[in-house]
Design an enzyme around this catalytic site. Structure first.
Site, PDB file in Angstrom:
ATOM      1  N   LEU A 111     -78.453 -49.709  14.223  1.00 54.94           N
ATOM      2  CA  LEU A 111     -78.021 -49.853  15.615  1.00 54.94           C
ATOM      3  C   LEU A 111     -76.818 -50.787  15.719  1.00 54.94           C
ATOM      4  O   LEU A 111     -75.809 -50.458  16.365  1.00 54.94           O
ATOM      5  CB  LEU A 111     -79.179 -50.374  16.466  1.00 54.94           C
TER       6      LEU A 111
ATOM      7  N   PRO B 289     -80.131 -52.104   5.984  1.00 53.85           N
ATOM      8  CA  PRO B 289     -78.984 -52.048   6.904  1.00 53.85           C
ATOM      9  C   PRO B 289     -79.451 -51.931   8.350  1.00 53.85           C
ATOM     10  O   PRO B 289     -80.464 -51.299   8.640  1.00 53.85           O
ATOM     11  CB  PRO B 289     -78.225 -50.793   6.456  1.00 53.85           C
TER      12      PRO B 289
ATOM     13  N   ASN C 124     -94.595 -48.441   8.598  1.00 52.41           N
ATOM     14  CA  ASN C 124     -95.188 -48.878   9.853  1.00 52.41           C
ATOM     15  C   ASN C 124     -95.923 -47.700  10.474  1.00 52.41           C
ATOM     16  O   ASN C 124     -95.949 -46.606   9.916  1.00 52.41           O
ATOM     17  CB  ASN C 124     -94.117 -49.457  10.789  1.00 52.41           C
TER      18      ASN C 124
END
Length: 410
Positions: free
Chosen positions: A319, A316, A220
């Site tokens: 947070l 995964p 990103n």
């Protein structure tokens, strides 16, 4: 009565030295001034002499003074040396141990506490060179006040303004043991032993790269700038900061311990290994998915128009894992980069992930990779909307809020 030696650096903020002298004298302190060559372009020796009722010193080459080693006497006779304004140039020369004028020579010769109040353009303050110099000075025992944030004479906005004279004088008296540190002294002093001293804060920053083959990857547009700024701001408040950074080329902030990773799974492992922590600020834009088995060789077009079979699996959730984990930090903060319905999405994320705060922003413009941000601080109790500001200013404000929270959480 305490004796203050005031070094007035060059910069438009030098005019505030007059008010600093007045307030110090009003508080019963004696003030003697050293005026640098740059400072003399903004205030005159006569003005400082009239306010301090003391001789003003301007040069290392005064025959009368230096026949008696005047710079040594000046450096030793004071109870505290105050540098205000401390320009980027003056901080650099102090950090380098230079002694090429009266001010830097007596700073090198003094055995008394030194307090510096920076004042400069926001980009100059945020420049890695200035931050390195500040870190070196802190390590040398110099107390550095955090600059104020706001509009500047150059027309820009952000941290870099000279702290108000009242705040400087209050800090002088605290350093002399004449006044206690106030409970709400947010960021006033940026030295080890400050508000977050003894606290461990974990920060993640940047993107992750998820390989498709040896050449291509899923990623990103995150630059890591906001996360790095937050790590640096926390370290400036005295925290021990562990920064887990995705693949970015930013310099490590002063006083920060950095761990470089590439993929989401590597970041997850590094976060777990860094625990326990008093607080965690997960700023990284972690890729939600990765390729299910990256190709060992570059995937080639075969000319038939057949598309490769690219299967994705979920990465995964770092947070949420922290929110549910046995080593959950006392304060858990996530970030939400959204392109629509920013606050509702952030509120849903807060509940879903088990975080204490979500810092949400609209990334549909040039936030990713840019120098500024406009965020919402979302908690279960409220939504705070912060004005558009430089990313460093966002970092400074968030670090202060984290300090507030950790002071009030048992």
């Amino acid at each position: 009565m305490s004796r203050i030696l005031l070094i007035v650096g060059g910069g438009i903020a030098a005019y505030k030295a007059c008010e600093i002298i007045r307030l110090l004298r009003k508080g019963g302190h004696s003030v003697r001034c050293v005026l640098t060559e740059g400072g003399s372009h903004f205030v005159t020796p006569m003005t400082l002499a009239a306010l301090s009722e003391q001789e003003v010193h301007t040069t290392l080459w005064d025959l009368k003074d230096e026949a008696e080693m005047g710079h040594i006497q000046l450096s030793r006779q004071a109870d505290l040396v105050l540098v205000a304004p401390a320009t980027a140039d003056l901080l650099a020369r102090m950090a380098g141990g230079l002694a090429n004028d009266l001010a830097t020579t007596l700073l090198l010769a003094t055995d008394k506490p030194v307090l510096a109040a920076p004042a400069m353009n926001v980009r100059m303050w945020q420049h890695p060179a200035t931050q390195r110099n500040v870190a070196q000075l802190r390590a040398d025992g110099v107390r550095i006040m955090a600059p104020d944030e706001g509009a500047m004479a150059c027309g820009e906005f952000g941290p870099g303004r000279l702290p108000e004279p009242t705040a400087i004088v209050a800090e002088v008296e605290r350093q002399l043991g004449l006044a206690p540190a106030p409970a709400d002294a947010v960021g006033q002093i940026a030295a080890p032993g400050a508000r977050l001293a003894g606290k461990h804060v974990l920060v993640t920053a940047g993107p992750t790269h998820e390989p498709i083959d040896p050449v291509r990857y899923i990623a990103n547009r995150s630059s890591g700038k906001q996360g790095f700024a937050i790590a640096g701001a926390l370290a400036a408040l005295g925290a021990r900061v562990t920064l887990v950074a995705g693949p970015v080329s930013l310099p490590t902030p002063p006083g920060v311990s950095r761990i470089d990773v590439e993929t989401a799974r590597e970041m997850h492992a590094a976060v777990d290994a860094a625990l326990p922590a008093d607080a965690a600020v997960l700023v990284a834009a972690v890729a939600d998915w990765r390729s299910d088995g990256a190709a060992e060789q570059k995937i080639k077009k075969d000319g038939t128009g057949t598309l490769p079979d690219l299967r994705l699996v979920e990465n995964p959730d770092i947070l949420a894992g922290l929110g549910r984990g046995s080593q959950r930090p006392r304060l858990l903060i996530g970030f939400a980069a959204e392109t629509e319905n920013v606050v509702p999405h952030a509120q849903a994320k807060l509940a879903r992930k088990g975080a204490d705060w979500i810092v949400a922003n609209d990334v549909s413009g040039d936030v990713m990779g840019g120098e500024a941000n406009a965020v919402h601080l979302v908690s279960a109790a409220a939504v705070e909307t912060w004005e558009h500001m430089p990313k460093q200013a966002v970092a400074d404000r968030l670090a202060a809020r984290i300090a507030d929270a950790l002071e009030n959480v048992s």
